[in-house]
Design an enzyme around this catalytic site. Structure first.
Site: not given
Length: 266
Positions: A109-111
């Protein structure tokens, strides 16, 4: 590690009638290191399927390489509790990568984890060269067809999907992952491997739509990105700048267009 993105784990189910011990199928999530010319660049938490597509797509959407031909080789190797994906890329691109001095430490969920400056995080997104109108029925057809292609999610109920649809709404390619960005990178890599996305096509995703999702869709050349959930303000701004129509809340017979509404036809 499994080959289908799922593993079995013991669990205890509690109900009003009591409890029972059972074996549950859950999504597999492992650390995947992307290693370029022998140097580890990024570690992402991902579903260990289609990792060559993931590495190829990540390299393209993150602009580590400019074209697929600059990736000479990809090898996937289990290492301890994780996986290394080892890429050999053009010397010029490797020199550019080293200059960027980026060290990503990704998680589901963290790019943008580990990006070390605002300029790096909010880099300009190139405009789509040939954006075309997209029909509402095509978007609805593609989204409705997505569940049939979500083989991993049908098993464990915990993975996102990203699909490429042709102008008529037929799904050409779908990829899944526990991370929505990873699913879209896998899709980008699969399209690059098969010769690229066709004109007038668009992306559908089973998630919210953030800046990174629009950025990656633009790098693929999508005329639109359609999401089942909400967009963010930066996603809308980025879509406006990149020429990507942004459609969200595609469900229950309705949809909302947040960017380039004139290109979504009825």
């Amino acid at each position: 590690m499994s080959r289908d993105g799922s593993v079995r784990r013991p669990a205890r189910r509690l109900t009003a009638g009591g409890g029972e011990t059972l074996e549950e199928i859950v999504a597999e999530e492992v650390a995947v290191a992307l290693v370029y010319n022998g140097i580890s660049h990024a570690v992402m938490m991902a579903t260990p399927c289609d990792l060559e597509d993931f590495a190829r797509g990540f390299s393209l959407t993150e602009r580590i390489v400019e074209r697929p031909s600059e990736i000479y080789d990809i090898e996937v190797e289990p290492v301890g509790r994780g996986i290394e994906v080892r890429l050999e890329i053009a010397a010029q691109r490797m020199a550019g990568l080293q200059e960027r001095r980026r060290s990503l430490a990704g998680r589901t969920g963290c790019g943008l984890c580990g990006v070390d400056s605002l300029d790096a995080a909010l880099r300009a997104v190139p405009a789509v060269s040939d954006p075309r109108p997209v029909a509402r029925p095509s978007i609805e057809r593609a989204m409705a067809g997505l569940p049939d292609h979500q083989k991993i999610n049908r098993t464990n109920g915990a993975t996102h999907a990203a699909g490429w649809a042709s102008a008529d709404g037929m799904l050409v390619c779908v990829r899944e992952d526990v991370g929505r960005h990873n699913a879209l990178d896998k899709l980008a890599g699969a399209l690059a491997r098969s010769g690229g996305a066709g004109p007038g096509g668009f992306v559908v995703v089973t998630s919210r739509c953030s800046y990174e999702m629009v950025q990656k869709a633009a790098m693929i050349g999508a005329s639109a990105i359609a999401a089942v959930s909400a967009p963010t303000s930066l996603a809308i701004e980025t879509a406006e700048q990149a020429g990507v129509a942004l459609v969200a809340f595609v469900r229950d017979g309705r949809l909302t267009v947040y960017a380039h509404a004139d290109r979504i036809t009825t």
